[in-house]
Write a protein that holds these residues in place. Structure first.
Motif, PDB file in Angstrom:
ATOM      1  N   LEU A   9       0.782  -1.230   0.000  1.00 44.48           N
ATOM      2  CA  LEU A   9       0.000   0.000   0.000  1.00 44.48           C
ATOM      3  C   LEU A   9       0.810   1.274   0.000  1.00 44.48           C
ATOM      4  N   ILE A  10       1.975   1.305   0.560  1.00 44.93           N
ATOM      5  CA  ILE A  10       2.775   2.524   0.574  1.00 44.93           C
ATOM      6  C   ILE A  10       3.660   2.517  -0.664  1.00 44.93           C
ATOM      7  N   CYS A  11       3.284   2.257  -1.695  1.00 43.01           N
ATOM      8  CA  CYS A  11       4.116   2.343  -2.899  1.00 43.01           C
ATOM      9  C   CYS A  11       5.097   1.206  -3.091  1.00 43.01           C
ATOM     10  N   ILE A  12       5.065   0.242  -2.767  1.00 40.18           N
ATOM     11  CA  ILE A  12       4.246  -0.295  -1.663  1.00 40.18           C
ATOM     12  C   ILE A  12       5.203  -1.015  -0.752  1.00 40.18           C
ATOM     13  N   LEU A  13       5.265  -0.659   0.569  1.00 39.97           N
ATOM     14  CA  LEU A  13       6.414  -0.973   1.401  1.00 39.97           C
ATOM     15  C   LEU A  13       6.058  -1.492   2.780  1.00 39.97           C
ATOM     16  N   THR A  14       7.049  -1.980   3.528  1.00 40.65           N
ATOM     17  CA  THR A  14       6.803  -2.452   4.884  1.00 40.65           C
ATOM     18  C   THR A  14       7.707  -1.772   5.887  1.00 40.65           C
ATOM     19  N   LEU A  15       7.236  -1.718   7.127  1.00 37.42           N
ATOM     20  CA  LEU A  15       8.053  -1.194   8.223  1.00 37.42           C
ATOM     21  C   LEU A  15       8.923  -2.303   8.803  1.00 37.42           C
ATOM     22  N   ILE A  96       4.471   3.515  22.466  1.00 35.24           N
ATOM     23  CA  ILE A  96       4.147   4.146  21.186  1.00 35.24           C
ATOM     24  C   ILE A  96       3.978   3.047  20.148  1.00 35.24           C
ATOM     25  N   THR A  97       2.832   2.980  19.518  1.00 39.21           N
ATOM     26  CA  THR A  97       2.543   1.901  18.568  1.00 39.21           C
ATOM     27  C   THR A  97       3.321   2.074  17.264  1.00 39.21           C
ATOM     28  N   THR A  98       3.396   0.998  16.522  1.00 42.51           N
ATOM     29  CA  THR A  98       4.082   0.999  15.233  1.00 42.51           C
ATOM     30  C   THR A  98       3.559   2.096  14.310  1.00 42.51           C
ATOM     31  N   ALA A  99       2.251   2.266  14.283  1.00 36.81           N
ATOM     32  CA  ALA A  99       1.644   3.238  13.374  1.00 36.81           C
ATOM     33  C   ALA A  99       1.977   4.678  13.735  1.00 36.81           C
ATOM     34  N   GLU A 100       2.453   4.900  14.956  1.00 39.16           N
ATOM     35  CA  GLU A 100       2.774   6.257  15.411  1.00 39.16           C
ATOM     36  C   GLU A 100       4.248   6.603  15.247  1.00 39.16           C
ATOM     37  N   ARG A 101       5.067   5.636  14.861  1.00 38.07           N
ATOM     38  CA  ARG A 101       6.518   5.847  14.808  1.00 38.07           C
ATOM     39  C   ARG A 101       6.986   6.344  13.440  1.00 38.07           C
ATOM     40  N   ALA A 102       8.098   7.074  13.478  1.00 35.21           N
ATOM     41  CA  ALA A 102       8.715   7.539  12.228  1.00 35.21           C
ATOM     42  C   ALA A 102       9.163   6.332  11.408  1.00 35.21           C
ATOM     43  N   ILE A 103       9.127   6.465  10.103  1.00 34.58           N
ATOM     44  CA  ILE A 103       9.501   5.379   9.199  1.00 34.58           C
ATOM     45  C   ILE A 103      10.958   5.536   8.769  1.00 34.58           C
ATOM     46  N   ASP A 104      11.728   4.498   8.933  1.00 38.99           N
ATOM     47  CA  ASP A 104      13.144   4.491   8.579  1.00 38.99           C
ATOM     48  C   ASP A 104      13.333   3.708   7.275  1.00 38.99           C
ATOM     49  N   HIS A 120       8.607   8.974  -2.034  1.00 42.30           N
ATOM     50  CA  HIS A 120       8.800  10.368  -1.664  1.00 42.30           C
ATOM     51  C   HIS A 120       8.614  10.524  -0.150  1.00 42.30           C
ATOM     52  N   ASP A 121       9.372  11.433   0.436  1.00 40.03           N
ATOM     53  CA  ASP A 121       9.306  11.650   1.877  1.00 40.03           C
ATOM     54  C   ASP A 121       7.900  11.997   2.350  1.00 40.03           C
ATOM     55  N   SER A 122       7.105  12.585   1.480  1.00 42.51           N
ATOM     56  CA  SER A 122       5.737  12.941   1.858  1.00 42.51           C
ATOM     57  C   SER A 122       4.885  11.713   2.115  1.00 42.51           C
ATOM     58  N   ILE A 123       5.295  10.561   1.562  1.00 41.13           N
ATOM     59  CA  ILE A 123       4.569   9.306   1.756  1.00 41.13           C
ATOM     60  C   ILE A 123       5.109   8.547   2.957  1.00 41.13           C
ATOM     61  N   LEU A 124       6.413   8.648   3.182  1.00 44.04           N
ATOM     62  CA  LEU A 124       7.042   7.917   4.281  1.00 44.04           C
ATOM     63  C   LEU A 124       6.799   8.623   5.614  1.00 44.04           C
ATOM     64  N   GLN A 125       5.548   8.682   6.003  1.00 40.89           N
ATOM     65  CA  GLN A 125       5.132   9.312   7.236  1.00 40.89           C
ATOM     66  C   GLN A 125       4.350   8.305   8.072  1.00 40.89           C
ATOM     67  N   PRO A 126       4.378   8.441   9.390  1.00 37.69           N
ATOM     68  CA  PRO A 126       3.630   7.502  10.234  1.00 37.69           C
ATOM     69  C   PRO A 126       2.157   7.454   9.865  1.00 37.69           C
ATOM     70  N   GLY A 127       1.614   6.253   9.839  1.00 37.20           N
ATOM     71  CA  GLY A 127       0.216   6.076   9.496  1.00 37.20           C
ATOM     72  C   GLY A 127      -0.172   4.625   9.489  1.00 37.20           C
ATOM     73  N   TRP A 148      -8.268  -0.140   0.003  1.00 37.53           N
ATOM     74  CA  TRP A 148      -7.361   0.117   1.116  1.00 37.53           C
ATOM     75  C   TRP A 148      -6.443   1.284   0.771  1.00 37.53           C
ATOM     76  N   HIS A 149      -6.244   2.176   1.731  1.00 43.22           N
ATOM     77  CA  HIS A 149      -5.432   3.369   1.494  1.00 43.22           C
ATOM     78  C   HIS A 149      -4.475   3.588   2.662  1.00 43.22           C
ATOM     79  N   TRP A 150      -3.250   4.025   2.326  1.00 44.62           N
ATOM     80  CA  TRP A 150      -2.305   4.414   3.362  1.00 44.62           C
ATOM     81  C   TRP A 150      -2.703   5.808   3.832  1.00 44.62           C
ATOM     82  N   THR A 151      -3.063   5.910   5.107  1.00 39.75           N
ATOM     83  CA  THR A 151      -3.547   7.175   5.655  1.00 39.75           C
ATOM     84  C   THR A 151      -2.567   7.702   6.690  1.00 39.75           C
ATOM     85  N   ILE A 152      -1.888   8.762   6.353  1.00 39.02           N
ATOM     86  CA  ILE A 152      -0.949   9.381   7.278  1.00 39.02           C
ATOM     87  C   ILE A 152      -1.722   9.894   8.496  1.00 39.02           C
ATOM     88  N   GLY A 153      -1.223   9.565   9.660  1.00 34.59           N
ATOM     89  CA  GLY A 153      -1.865  10.009  10.893  1.00 34.59           C
ATOM     90  C   GLY A 153      -2.889   9.041  11.449  1.00 34.59           C
TER      91      GLY A 153
END
Length: 352
Positions: A9-15, A96-104, A120-127, A148-153
Protein backbone atom coordinates in the motif's frame (compact mmCIF):
# COMPACT_ATOMS: atom_id res chain seq x y z
CA UNK A 1 -5.47 -14.97 -1.32
CA UNK A 2 -2.59 -12.51 -1.09
CA UNK A 3 -3.01 -10.45 2.04
CA UNK A 4 -2.32 -6.80 2.75
CA UNK A 5 1.06 -5.44 3.82
CA UNK A 6 2.43 -1.94 4.05
CA UNK A 7 4.65 -2.83 1.14
CA UNK A 8 1.56 -3.30 -1.00
CA UNK A 9 0.00 0.00 0.00
CA UNK A 10 2.78 2.52 0.57
CA UNK A 11 4.12 2.34 -2.90
CA UNK A 12 4.25 -0.29 -1.66
CA UNK A 13 6.41 -0.97 1.40
CA UNK A 14 6.80 -2.45 4.88
CA UNK A 15 8.05 -1.19 8.22
CA UNK A 16 10.69 -2.88 10.33
CA UNK A 17 9.77 -6.00 12.23
CA UNK A 18 10.44 -6.57 15.89
CA UNK A 19 9.65 -9.97 17.27
CA UNK A 20 8.80 -10.14 20.96
CA UNK A 21 9.06 -13.22 23.14
CA UNK A 22 5.81 -14.81 24.33
CA UNK A 23 5.00 -14.11 27.96
CA UNK A 24 3.17 -17.01 29.56
CA UNK A 25 1.74 -16.31 32.98
CA UNK A 26 1.49 -19.43 35.12
CA UNK A 27 -1.46 -20.10 37.35
CA UNK A 28 -1.36 -22.68 40.10
CA UNK A 29 -3.20 -25.87 39.14
CA UNK A 30 -5.35 -25.53 42.25
CA UNK A 31 -7.02 -22.51 40.63
CA UNK A 32 -8.37 -24.53 37.71
CA UNK A 33 -11.89 -24.44 39.12
CA UNK A 34 -11.65 -20.95 40.54
CA UNK A 35 -13.43 -17.97 39.06
CA UNK A 36 -11.84 -16.83 35.81
CA UNK A 37 -9.94 -13.52 35.85
CA UNK A 38 -12.13 -10.51 35.12
CA UNK A 39 -13.16 -10.39 31.50
CA UNK A 40 -12.03 -13.95 30.78
CA UNK A 41 -13.66 -17.37 30.55
CA UNK A 42 -12.26 -20.88 30.99
CA UNK A 43 -11.92 -22.86 27.75
CA UNK A 44 -11.88 -26.58 28.65
CA UNK A 45 -9.33 -28.64 26.78
CA UNK A 46 -10.21 -31.26 24.22
CA UNK A 47 -9.59 -32.78 20.81
CA UNK A 48 -11.06 -31.41 17.59
CA UNK A 49 -10.68 -31.39 13.83
CA UNK A 50 -9.02 -28.15 12.76
CA UNK A 51 -9.73 -26.77 9.31
CA UNK A 52 -12.63 -26.49 6.90
CA UNK A 53 -15.60 -28.84 6.99
CA UNK A 54 -16.48 -30.87 3.90
CA UNK A 55 -19.80 -29.05 3.44
CA UNK A 56 -18.20 -25.59 3.27
CA UNK A 57 -18.29 -24.39 -0.34
CA UNK A 58 -16.37 -21.19 0.49
CA UNK A 59 -13.28 -23.06 1.66
CA UNK A 60 -9.87 -21.73 0.64
CA UNK A 61 -7.00 -24.07 -0.12
CA UNK A 62 -5.00 -23.09 2.97
CA UNK A 63 -7.87 -24.15 5.25
CA UNK A 64 -7.27 -27.77 4.26
CA UNK A 65 -6.67 -30.59 4.89
CA UNK A 66 -8.53 -31.04 8.13
CA UNK A 67 -6.34 -32.52 10.85
CA UNK A 68 -6.74 -33.67 14.44
CA UNK A 69 -5.55 -31.39 17.23
CA UNK A 70 -5.44 -31.67 21.03
CA UNK A 71 -5.64 -28.48 23.06
CA UNK A 72 -5.18 -28.07 26.82
CA UNK A 73 -7.53 -25.78 28.72
CA UNK A 74 -6.82 -22.06 29.07
CA UNK A 75 -8.48 -18.78 29.98
CA UNK A 76 -9.46 -16.46 27.11
CA UNK A 77 -10.71 -12.89 26.89
CA UNK A 78 -14.47 -12.90 26.51
CA UNK A 79 -14.18 -9.93 24.15
CA UNK A 80 -11.58 -8.32 21.94
CA UNK A 81 -9.20 -5.89 23.67
CA UNK A 82 -10.93 -2.52 23.76
CA UNK A 83 -9.80 1.06 23.33
CA UNK A 84 -10.24 1.60 27.06
CA UNK A 85 -8.03 -1.35 27.97
CA UNK A 86 -5.35 -0.39 25.46
CA UNK A 87 -5.44 3.24 26.62
CA UNK A 88 -4.73 2.10 30.19
CA UNK A 89 -1.73 0.11 28.94
CA UNK A 90 -0.39 3.13 27.03
CA UNK A 91 -0.97 5.45 29.98
CA UNK A 92 0.95 3.19 32.35
CA UNK A 93 3.83 2.36 30.01
CA UNK A 94 4.13 5.28 27.60
CA UNK A 95 4.14 2.79 24.74
CA UNK A 96 4.15 4.15 21.19
CA UNK A 97 2.54 1.90 18.57
CA UNK A 98 4.08 1.00 15.23
CA UNK A 99 1.64 3.24 13.37
CA UNK A 100 2.77 6.26 15.41
CA UNK A 101 6.52 5.85 14.81
CA UNK A 102 8.72 7.54 12.23
CA UNK A 103 9.50 5.38 9.20
CA UNK A 104 13.14 4.49 8.58
CA UNK A 105 13.82 3.75 4.90
CA UNK A 106 17.09 1.97 5.72
CA UNK A 107 15.15 -0.59 7.76
CA UNK A 108 12.32 -0.73 5.27
CA UNK A 109 14.32 -1.49 2.17
CA UNK A 110 15.74 -4.66 3.71
CA UNK A 111 12.33 -6.25 3.32
CA UNK A 112 11.48 -5.29 -0.23
CA UNK A 113 12.94 -6.46 -3.57
CA UNK A 114 16.43 -5.15 -4.19
CA UNK A 115 16.34 -1.99 -6.25
CA UNK A 116 12.93 -0.86 -5.02
CA UNK A 117 12.97 2.94 -5.32
CA UNK A 118 12.52 5.01 -2.18
CA UNK A 119 9.07 6.62 -2.03
CA UNK A 120 8.80 10.37 -1.66
CA UNK A 121 9.31 11.65 1.88
CA UNK A 122 5.74 12.94 1.86
CA UNK A 123 4.57 9.31 1.76
CA UNK A 124 7.04 7.92 4.28
CA UNK A 125 5.13 9.31 7.24
CA UNK A 126 3.63 7.50 10.23
CA UNK A 127 0.22 6.08 9.50
CA UNK A 128 -1.82 2.97 8.89
CA UNK A 129 -4.24 1.34 6.46
CA UNK A 130 -7.83 2.56 6.27
CA UNK A 131 -10.81 1.40 4.26
CA UNK A 132 -12.72 3.52 1.75
CA UNK A 133 -15.74 2.36 -0.20
CA UNK A 134 -15.58 2.52 -3.97
CA UNK A 135 -18.10 4.47 -6.01
CA UNK A 136 -18.80 1.68 -8.48
CA UNK A 137 -18.51 -2.07 -8.97
CA UNK A 138 -14.99 -3.47 -8.69
CA UNK A 139 -14.27 -6.05 -11.42
CA UNK A 140 -11.11 -7.39 -9.73
CA UNK A 141 -11.57 -8.15 -6.04
CA UNK A 142 -7.93 -9.21 -5.72
CA UNK A 143 -6.77 -5.62 -6.28
CA UNK A 144 -7.25 -4.44 -2.71
CA UNK A 145 -5.56 -1.11 -3.43
CA UNK A 146 -8.96 -0.02 -4.74
CA UNK A 147 -10.38 0.14 -1.21
CA UNK A 148 -7.36 0.12 1.12
CA UNK A 149 -5.43 3.37 1.49
CA UNK A 150 -2.31 4.41 3.36
CA UNK A 151 -3.55 7.17 5.66
CA UNK A 152 -0.95 9.38 7.28
CA UNK A 153 -1.87 10.01 10.89
CA UNK A 154 -4.09 6.94 11.24
CA UNK A 155 -3.44 4.99 14.45
CA UNK A 156 -5.30 3.48 17.40
CA UNK A 157 -6.23 6.92 18.76
CA UNK A 158 -7.12 8.34 15.34
CA UNK A 159 -8.61 5.35 13.52
CA UNK A 160 -9.63 7.25 10.37
CA UNK A 161 -6.62 9.57 10.30
CA UNK A 162 -5.97 13.09 11.49
CA UNK A 163 -9.00 14.68 13.11
CA UNK A 164 -10.68 11.37 13.94
CA UNK A 165 -11.01 10.22 17.51
CA UNK A 166 -12.04 7.35 19.77
CA UNK A 167 -13.96 9.65 22.11
CA UNK A 168 -17.05 7.79 23.39
CA UNK A 169 -15.69 4.57 21.91
CA UNK A 170 -14.13 3.01 25.00
CA UNK A 171 -15.95 -0.27 24.37
CA UNK A 172 -14.94 -0.60 20.72
CA UNK A 173 -12.12 -3.00 19.79
CA UNK A 174 -8.72 -1.35 19.54
CA UNK A 175 -7.45 -1.41 15.95
CA UNK A 176 -4.36 -0.28 14.03
CA UNK A 177 -2.22 -2.54 16.23
CA UNK A 178 0.71 -4.48 14.81
CA UNK A 179 1.95 -7.83 16.06
CA UNK A 180 4.66 -6.03 18.01
CA UNK A 181 2.02 -3.85 19.65
CA UNK A 182 0.08 -6.90 20.79
CA UNK A 183 3.21 -8.44 22.26
CA UNK A 184 3.92 -5.30 24.28
CA UNK A 185 0.35 -5.30 25.60
CA UNK A 186 0.52 -9.00 26.47
CA UNK A 187 3.77 -8.53 28.38
CA UNK A 188 2.19 -5.69 30.38
CA UNK A 189 -0.99 -7.68 31.07
CA UNK A 190 0.80 -10.94 31.87
CA UNK A 191 -0.98 -12.69 29.01
CA UNK A 192 -0.15 -14.00 25.55
CA UNK A 193 -1.78 -14.31 22.16
CA UNK A 194 -3.63 -17.56 21.43
CA UNK A 195 -2.16 -20.05 19.03
CA UNK A 196 -4.16 -20.58 15.86
CA UNK A 197 -5.32 -23.98 17.13
CA UNK A 198 -6.42 -22.53 20.47
CA UNK A 199 -8.26 -19.70 18.74
CA UNK A 200 -10.20 -21.98 16.39
CA UNK A 201 -10.96 -24.50 19.13
CA UNK A 202 -12.32 -21.75 21.38
CA UNK A 203 -14.23 -20.05 18.58
CA UNK A 204 -16.06 -23.26 17.74
CA UNK A 205 -17.46 -23.26 21.26
CA UNK A 206 -17.62 -27.03 21.50
CA UNK A 207 -19.46 -27.37 18.16
CA UNK A 208 -16.82 -28.89 15.93
CA UNK A 209 -18.41 -29.86 12.64
CA UNK A 210 -20.15 -26.72 11.48
CA UNK A 211 -19.20 -23.88 9.14
CA UNK A 212 -20.09 -21.11 11.61
CA UNK A 213 -19.92 -21.07 15.38
CA UNK A 214 -23.74 -21.12 15.54
CA UNK A 215 -24.21 -23.92 12.99
CA UNK A 216 -24.54 -24.09 9.21
CA UNK A 217 -27.35 -21.59 8.60
CA UNK A 218 -25.89 -18.58 6.79
CA UNK A 219 -29.21 -16.76 7.13
CA UNK A 220 -28.30 -16.26 10.80
CA UNK A 221 -25.15 -14.33 9.90
CA UNK A 222 -26.48 -10.81 10.45
CA UNK A 223 -27.80 -11.81 13.89
CA UNK A 224 -24.48 -13.24 15.00
CA UNK A 225 -21.75 -11.13 13.43
CA UNK A 226 -20.74 -7.73 12.13
CA UNK A 227 -19.89 -8.35 8.46
CA UNK A 228 -20.44 -6.80 5.04
CA UNK A 229 -23.85 -7.43 3.49
CA UNK A 230 -24.42 -6.11 0.00
CA UNK A 231 -22.05 -5.45 -2.88
CA UNK A 232 -18.46 -5.25 -1.65
CA UNK A 233 -16.86 -2.71 -1.51
CA UNK A 234 -19.61 -0.43 -2.87
CA UNK A 235 -22.63 -0.67 -0.59
CA UNK A 236 -23.11 -2.18 2.85
CA UNK A 237 -26.76 -2.95 3.55
CA UNK A 238 -26.06 -2.89 7.31
CA UNK A 239 -28.43 -5.78 8.05
CA UNK A 240 -26.36 -6.39 11.18
CA UNK A 241 -26.85 -2.78 12.28
CA UNK A 242 -23.38 -1.39 11.59
CA UNK A 243 -21.53 0.15 8.66
CA UNK A 244 -18.07 -0.40 10.14
CA UNK A 245 -16.89 -1.34 13.63
CA UNK A 246 -19.38 -2.39 16.29
CA UNK A 247 -18.86 -2.15 20.06
CA UNK A 248 -17.57 -5.41 21.51
CA UNK A 249 -20.29 -7.79 22.63
CA UNK A 250 -22.94 -6.46 20.25
CA UNK A 251 -24.00 -9.95 19.17
CA UNK A 252 -24.71 -13.27 20.85
CA UNK A 253 -21.71 -15.18 22.23
CA UNK A 254 -20.75 -18.71 21.27
CA UNK A 255 -21.33 -21.62 23.67
CA UNK A 256 -18.12 -20.87 25.57
CA UNK A 257 -19.29 -17.31 26.17
CA UNK A 258 -16.92 -15.67 23.67
CA UNK A 259 -18.14 -12.64 21.74
CA UNK A 260 -17.17 -11.52 18.23
CA UNK A 261 -15.27 -14.63 17.16
CA UNK A 262 -16.97 -14.02 13.82
CA UNK A 263 -16.65 -10.64 12.13
CA UNK A 264 -16.03 -7.17 13.58
CA UNK A 265 -12.21 -7.29 13.56
CA UNK A 266 -9.61 -9.85 12.57
CA UNK A 267 -7.58 -11.15 15.51
CA UNK A 268 -3.86 -11.82 15.73
CA UNK A 269 -2.59 -15.26 16.71
CA UNK A 270 0.96 -16.24 17.63
CA UNK A 271 1.44 -18.70 14.74
CA UNK A 272 3.68 -18.16 11.76
CA UNK A 273 1.78 -18.34 8.48
CA UNK A 274 3.12 -21.25 6.44
CA UNK A 275 1.23 -22.40 3.36
CA UNK A 276 2.30 -26.02 3.87
CA UNK A 277 1.62 -26.27 7.61
CA UNK A 278 -1.80 -27.94 7.55
CA UNK A 279 -0.62 -30.52 5.03
CA UNK A 280 2.41 -31.31 7.21
CA UNK A 281 0.22 -31.92 10.26
CA UNK A 282 -2.15 -34.07 8.23
CA UNK A 283 0.70 -36.14 6.78
CA UNK A 284 2.04 -36.87 10.27
CA UNK A 285 -1.03 -39.06 10.85
CA UNK A 286 -0.92 -38.25 14.55
CA UNK A 287 -2.84 -35.99 16.90
CA UNK A 288 -1.08 -32.63 17.07
CA UNK A 289 -0.59 -31.99 20.80
CA UNK A 290 -0.98 -28.27 21.57
CA UNK A 291 0.62 -27.19 18.28
CA UNK A 292 2.31 -23.81 18.33
CA UNK A 293 2.23 -23.36 14.60
CA UNK A 294 4.88 -23.72 11.91
CA UNK A 295 8.53 -23.32 12.86
CA UNK A 296 9.04 -20.82 10.05
CA UNK A 297 6.97 -18.55 7.86
CA UNK A 298 6.34 -19.41 4.21
CA UNK A 299 4.12 -17.66 1.71
CA UNK A 300 5.22 -17.82 -1.94
CA UNK A 301 2.82 -14.99 -2.75
CA UNK A 302 4.54 -12.67 -0.30
CA UNK A 303 8.15 -13.80 0.13
CA UNK A 304 9.56 -10.56 1.52
CA UNK A 305 7.47 -10.39 4.68
CA UNK A 306 7.33 -12.36 7.91
CA UNK A 307 3.65 -13.13 8.39
CA UNK A 308 1.43 -14.33 11.22
CA UNK A 309 -1.96 -16.04 11.04
CA UNK A 310 -5.02 -13.92 11.78
CA UNK A 311 -8.47 -15.34 12.46
CA UNK A 312 -12.13 -14.41 12.71
CA UNK A 313 -12.81 -12.13 9.77
CA UNK A 314 -14.03 -8.56 10.08
CA UNK A 315 -16.76 -6.08 9.23
CA UNK A 316 -15.39 -6.11 5.66
CA UNK A 317 -15.89 -9.82 5.03
CA UNK A 318 -18.58 -10.69 2.50
CA UNK A 319 -19.67 -13.69 0.43
CA UNK A 320 -18.15 -12.16 -2.68
CA UNK A 321 -14.79 -11.34 -1.13
CA UNK A 322 -13.56 -13.76 1.53
CA UNK A 323 -16.43 -14.99 3.73
CA UNK A 324 -13.91 -15.14 6.57
CA UNK A 325 -16.57 -15.09 9.24
CA UNK A 326 -16.39 -18.89 8.88
CA UNK A 327 -14.62 -20.49 11.86
CA UNK A 328 -11.97 -22.23 9.74
CA UNK A 329 -11.06 -19.09 7.78
CA UNK A 330 -7.49 -17.88 8.16
CA UNK A 331 -5.34 -15.24 6.57
CA UNK A 332 -1.70 -14.16 6.61
CA UNK A 333 -0.61 -10.67 7.46
CA UNK A 334 2.76 -9.01 7.88
CA UNK A 335 3.86 -8.55 11.47
CA UNK A 336 4.25 -4.80 11.00
CA UNK A 337 0.84 -4.31 9.41
CA UNK A 338 -1.83 -2.34 11.22
CA UNK A 339 -5.30 -1.79 9.83
CA UNK A 340 -8.66 -0.44 10.93
CA UNK A 341 -10.16 -3.94 10.99
CA UNK A 342 -7.42 -5.81 12.87
CA UNK A 343 -7.34 -6.27 16.64
CA UNK A 344 -6.69 -9.05 19.16
CA UNK A 345 -7.68 -10.85 22.35
CA UNK A 346 -5.45 -12.55 24.91
CA UNK A 347 -5.23 -15.86 26.73
CA UNK A 348 -3.87 -17.03 30.06
CA UNK A 349 -2.35 -20.43 30.75
CA UNK A 350 -3.08 -22.92 33.49
CA UNK A 351 0.18 -24.85 33.86
CA UNK A 352 0.50 -28.13 35.67
Amino acid sequence: MKWITRYNLICILTLFIVSCKDTRTKINEDNSHAKAPDGMVWIPGGVFEQGATSNDNMTMHHEKPRHTVKVDGFFMDVMEVTNKQFAKFVEETGYITTAERAIDWEDMKLQVPEGTPKPHDSILQPGSLTFKKTKSTVPNLYDFSQWWHWTIGANWKNPSGKGSTITNKDNYPVVHVSFEDTQAYCQWAGRRLPTEAEWEYAARGGVHNTIYFWGNNKDMLHKNANTWEGEFPVKNLKLDGYERLAPVGSYSPNKYGLYDVSGNVWEWTSDWYNLNYYQKLFNSNTIADNPGGATEHYNPNNPYNMEKVIKGGSFLCSDSYCASYRVSARMATSMDSSMEHLGFRTVLDLHK
